[in-house]
Motif scaffolding. Structure first.
Motif, PDB file in Angstrom:
ATOM      1  N   THR A  61       0.879  -1.240  -0.161  1.00  0.00           N
ATOM      2  CA  THR A  61      -0.174   0.103   0.182  1.00  0.00           C
ATOM      3  C   THR A  61       1.163   1.246  -0.078  1.00  0.00           C
ATOM      4  N   LYS A  62       0.408   2.309  -0.225  1.00  0.00           N
ATOM      5  CA  LYS A  62       0.948   3.608  -0.298  1.00  0.00           C
ATOM      6  C   LYS A  62       1.458   3.955   1.063  1.00  0.00           C
ATOM      7  N   GLU A  63       0.632   3.633   2.095  1.00  0.00           N
ATOM      8  CA  GLU A  63       1.108   3.822   3.619  1.00  0.00           C
ATOM      9  C   GLU A  63       2.717   2.993   3.783  1.00  0.00           C
ATOM     10  N   ALA A  66       5.118   4.928   2.377  1.00  0.00           N
ATOM     11  CA  ALA A  66       5.316   6.208   2.976  1.00  0.00           C
ATOM     12  C   ALA A  66       6.194   6.142   4.203  1.00  0.00           C
ATOM     13  N   LEU A  67       6.438   4.949   4.757  1.00  0.00           N
ATOM     14  CA  LEU A  67       7.052   4.888   6.023  1.00  0.00           C
ATOM     15  C   LEU A  67       8.613   5.690   6.013  1.00  0.00           C
ATOM     16  N   ARG A 190       2.570   2.005  13.094  1.00  0.00           N
ATOM     17  CA  ARG A 190       2.407   3.078  12.239  1.00  0.00           C
ATOM     18  C   ARG A 190       1.010   2.635  11.155  1.00  0.00           C
ATOM     19  N   LEU A 191       0.983   1.468  10.844  1.00  0.00           N
ATOM     20  CA  LEU A 191       0.083   0.861   9.859  1.00  0.00           C
ATOM     21  C   LEU A 191      -1.204   0.173  10.666  1.00  0.00           C
ATOM     22  N   GLN A 192      -1.391   0.673  11.867  1.00  0.00           N
ATOM     23  CA  GLN A 192      -2.560   0.448  12.749  1.00  0.00           C
ATOM     24  C   GLN A 192      -2.846  -1.157  12.581  1.00  0.00           C
ATOM     25  N   LYS A 194      -1.548  -3.663  10.765  1.00  0.00           N
ATOM     26  CA  LYS A 194      -1.289  -4.230   9.348  1.00  0.00           C
ATOM     27  C   LYS A 194       0.364  -4.713   9.203  1.00  0.00           C
TER      28      LYS A 194
END
Length: 332
Positions: A61-63, A66-67, A190-192, A194
């Protein structure tokens, strides 16, 4: 069971990786520098291609992309320095100053460094059994390989500085492995919840490593006595069995994917213990008659004793922790 299965796969791939490296280096014995660079830059192309496919399919994913990049930059610097220092020491100093088995023995300091960095960076606490198990694993490898030392002398004919620098150089790779584990832990927050895709770590880590190796390449090639401008022509002159180096690269990439997957589901130290178990197994396989190594070798009692100590260390590290009395009272 996932950790056990992952560890078993990692051990098998680690053995294949070590054996194929030895076989690939035999026809390319004059080109170890380029074999190392081929794998370094080959990682980037393969990992980025896989990352792109997984991004297009929605797995990445984009998230995830974006780390924060600072940990990946740190991994790249550490692994590039580890490759550069280790290669220079092995080629220019240790091969001529130490008995052959000494280099793999010295690199077992990797496990000790991992224990230290894991305690400092991840604030992880280890039991006495786990610490003793790691030391037994490293000691088992040392004993297993000691039989190949002439007159039992390990460092008596070598200057102290270069072996000490070899031990220090393993700290780079050890620190990088712990930072990778930190990235997975941090990404979970950070990815909640995931799980971070391993190819994000592989791609960014290998990308920055290749970048810093590229910056060091003119320096390393000049030390080898090859003008930087003549590198392409030098590479084309390499003869031998091209399929073996390519097969080694394929297995090496698969092994690194398996190793990082094991880090993701367990820890960097568990993955290193699994890889270390491959050392005596690979030595046994290399003692057999193989292509390019038809003579084989005889294994002595040191090998059997060392292997037994190594397995004992692995068992000791993986002993289940006893439940605390408070936990048992809560359960009751």
């Amino acid at each position: 069971m996932r950790i056990v299965a992952g560890s078993a796969i990692t051990v098998v791939l680690a053995v294949a990786n070590r054996v194929l490296y030895k076989l690939a280096l035999t026809p390319m014995k004059e080109f170890p520098f380029f074999l190392a660079q081929m794998t370094t830059f080959g990682y980037v192309a393969v990992y980025l291609s896989i990352l792109y496919v997984r991004y297009q399919s929605g797995i990445v994913t984009k998230e995830m992309l974006a780390l924060p990049k600072s940990p990946f930059v740190a991994i790249g610097i550490l692994e590039a320095l580890g490759v550069a220092v280790g290669w220079l020491l092995e080629v220019f100093y240790l091969n001529s100053m130490l008995p052959g088995p000494s280099i793999p023995i010295l690199t077992q300091a990797f496990l000790v460094w991992q224990l230290i960095f894991s305690s400092v960076i991840l604030r992880r606490k280890y039991s006495f059994n786990q610490i003793l198990g790691c030391l037994l694993v490293a000691g088992g490898v040392i004993v297993a390989m000691s039989g190949g030392l002439s007159d039992g002398q390990l460092l008596s004919e070598a200057e102290f500085f270069w072996p000490a620098l070899m031990i220090a150089s393993t700290a780079f790779q050890a620190a990088a492995s712990i930072i990778k584990e930190f990235i997975f832990i941090d990404a979970g927050k950070r990815l909640q919840g995931k799980q971070l895709d391993i190819f994000v770590v592989n791609s960014f880590g290998s990308g920055f490593q290749a970048l810093f190796v590229l910056l060091l390449l003119p320096f390393l090639s000049n030390l080898k006595g090859i003008p930087f401008a003549e590198l392409p022509a030098y590479l084309r002159s390499c003869e031998g069995a091209p399929l073996l180096p390519l097969l080694y690269m394929l297995v090496n990439i698969t092994f690194n994917i398996s190793l990082l997957s094991l880090v993701k589901i367990s820890s960097a130290l568990v993955s290193s213990l699994a890889a270390t178990l491959s050392v005596p197994i690979a030595i046994y396989v290399l003692s057999l008659p193989l292509p390019y190594i038809p003579r084989g070798a005889d294994l002595d009692g040191f090998f059997m004793v060392g292997t037994g100590v190594l397995v004992l260390g692995l068992m000791l590290y993986n002993l289940p922790k006893p439940d605390k009395p408070s936990d048992q009272s809560k359960a009751n």
